[in-house]
Motif scaffolding. Structure first.
Motif, mmCIF file in Angstrom:
data_model
loop_
_atom_site.group_PDB
_atom_site.id
_atom_site.type_symbol
_atom_site.label_atom_id
_atom_site.label_comp_id
_atom_site.label_asym_id
_atom_site.label_seq_id
_atom_site.Cartn_x
_atom_site.Cartn_y
_atom_site.Cartn_z
ATOM 1 N N ALA A 46 9.323 2.323 7.067
ATOM 2 C CA ALA A 46 8.609 1.036 6.931
ATOM 3 C C ALA A 46 9.334 0.029 7.835
ATOM 4 O O ALA A 46 9.175 0.083 9.052
ATOM 5 C CB ALA A 46 8.549 0.631 5.466
ATOM 6 N N MET A 48 0.885 -1.172 0.000
ATOM 7 C CA MET A 48 0.000 0.000 0.000
ATOM 8 C C MET A 48 0.919 1.217 0.000
ATOM 9 O O MET A 48 1.442 1.602 1.052
ATOM 10 C CB MET A 48 -0.883 0.000 1.256
ATOM 11 N N LEU A 105 4.941 3.588 9.325
ATOM 12 C CA LEU A 105 4.033 2.437 9.255
ATOM 13 C C LEU A 105 4.272 1.641 10.531
ATOM 14 O O LEU A 105 5.126 0.757 10.580
ATOM 15 C CB LEU A 105 4.294 1.604 7.992
ATOM 16 N N LYS A 125 2.275 4.863 0.109
ATOM 17 C CA LYS A 125 1.843 6.167 0.629
ATOM 18 C C LYS A 125 2.471 7.259 -0.233
ATOM 19 O O LYS A 125 3.675 7.549 -0.112
ATOM 20 C CB LYS A 125 2.280 6.327 2.096
ATOM 21 N N GLY A 132 12.570 -0.095 8.372
ATOM 22 C CA GLY A 132 13.717 0.551 9.021
ATOM 23 C C GLY A 132 15.046 0.301 8.328
ATOM 24 O O GLY A 132 16.047 0.927 8.667
ATOM 25 N N ASP A 189 13.697 11.000 6.365
ATOM 26 C CA ASP A 189 13.107 10.390 5.157
ATOM 27 C C ASP A 189 11.603 10.632 5.197
ATOM 28 O O ASP A 189 11.054 11.012 6.235
ATOM 29 C CB ASP A 189 13.418 8.891 5.105
ATOM 30 N N THR A 202 16.302 1.121 5.422
ATOM 31 C CA THR A 202 16.905 2.270 4.745
ATOM 32 C C THR A 202 17.472 3.256 5.763
ATOM 33 O O THR A 202 18.583 3.775 5.590
ATOM 34 C CB THR A 202 15.840 2.977 3.870
HETATM 35 P P1 AMP Z 1 12.229 0.647 4.821
HETATM 36 O O1 AMP Z 1 13.675 0.568 4.494
HETATM 37 O O2 AMP Z 1 11.527 -0.682 4.748
HETATM 38 O O3 AMP Z 1 11.961 1.371 6.127
HETATM 39 O O4 AMP Z 1 11.542 1.505 3.664
HETATM 40 C C1 AMP Z 1 11.603 2.873 3.679
HETATM 41 C C2 AMP Z 1 11.912 3.450 2.321
HETATM 42 O O5 AMP Z 1 11.107 2.868 1.298
HETATM 43 C C3 AMP Z 1 11.595 4.927 2.307
HETATM 44 O O6 AMP Z 1 12.598 5.610 1.541
HETATM 45 C C4 AMP Z 1 10.216 5.027 1.689
HETATM 46 O O7 AMP Z 1 10.125 6.154 0.857
HETATM 47 C C5 AMP Z 1 10.058 3.732 0.899
HETATM 48 N N1 AMP Z 1 8.790 3.025 1.222
HETATM 49 C C6 AMP Z 1 8.692 1.817 1.831
HETATM 50 N N2 AMP Z 1 7.420 1.424 1.950
HETATM 51 C C7 AMP Z 1 6.665 2.431 1.446
HETATM 52 C C8 AMP Z 1 5.264 2.660 1.310
HETATM 53 N N3 AMP Z 1 4.352 1.775 1.730
HETATM 54 N N4 AMP Z 1 4.845 3.824 0.751
HETATM 55 C C9 AMP Z 1 5.753 4.743 0.344
HETATM 56 N N5 AMP Z 1 7.089 4.597 0.428
HETATM 57 C C10 AMP Z 1 7.564 3.447 0.965
#
Ligand code: AMP
Length: 176
Positions: free
Chosen positions: A126, A23, A154, A25, A128, A122, A130
């Motif tokens: 999501a 989903m 999230l 965002k 974490g 950022d 990144t």
């Molecule tokens: P994470 O490393 O799993 O925390 O993912 C974070 C990175 O992925 C960020 O740079 C977000 O912009 C992008 N991202 C991950 N999931 C989503 C989502 N559901 N909607 C928008 N961007 C996301």
């Protein structure tokens, strides 16, 4: 409506992007609302200004949007973290695992000065992964991770739990 409600109402949720089950965002509608976008920067600045930051790193690419605006408002430098192969000068690199495969990000070697307190920014937290990669690059640069800043978290993915290893101050404007 308060700021949180206005942000939540403006974010567009796009199902199954970029792959089935996600989903997404989409924050681009926030950018069309100049007043709201400005208020977001001001809210971030209000939260972070007492925290004695020396610099902000923003994660490519949506982390550049309010990351740089916030840095300007706080009058501190903005340092980009980019996907591999995009930064022209000498870099430090960090590779990390994704659900499928891996990713690599980098920062300029002279981006962060030793001992500086650096905020990671950022658009969205999501899992974490990144943000952790950004924190690792700050540590490799000799800086200190002062905190993490997101527009959206999230919460059901528990990403913030992973980040507490680097800094205890994790702030999001809205949580799903
Ligand atoms: P994470 O490393 O799993 O925390 O993912 C974070 C990175 O992925 C960020 O740079 C977000 O912009 C992008 N991202 C991950 N999931 C989503 C989502 N559901 N909607 C928008 N961007 C996301």
């Amino acid at each position: 409506m308060n700021l949180k409600e206005r942000i939540t109402q403006s974010i567009r949720t796009v199902p199954d992007f970029p792959k089935p089950g996600i989903m997404f965002k989409d924050i681009t509608p926030l950018l069309k609302d100049v007043k709201l976008s400005k208020e977001i920067t001001e809210a971030l600045a209000e939260y972070w200004s007492p925290h004695k930051l020396d610099a902000i790193v923003g994660i490519e690419s949506r982390g550049f949007i309010w990351g740089n605006s916030l840095a300007q408002l706080l009058s501190i430098p903005f340092v980009p973290i980019r996907k591999i192969g995009k930064l022209p000068a000498e870099t430090l690199n960090f590779k990390y695992d994704l659900e499928y495969g891996s990713a690599e990000v980098e920062i300029h070697k002279d981006g962060i000065e030793r001992g500086k307190r650096v905020l990671v920014h950022d658009d969205l937290l999501a899992t974490g992964g990144t943000a952790i990669a950004a924190a690792e690059l700050i540590n490799m640069s000799g800086g200190e991770v002062a905190g993490f800043s997101f527009l959206v978290e999230l919460g059901f993915l528990n990403g913030s739990k992973e980040l507490t290893r680097y800094a205890s101050n994790i702030h999001s404007l809205v949580t799903y």
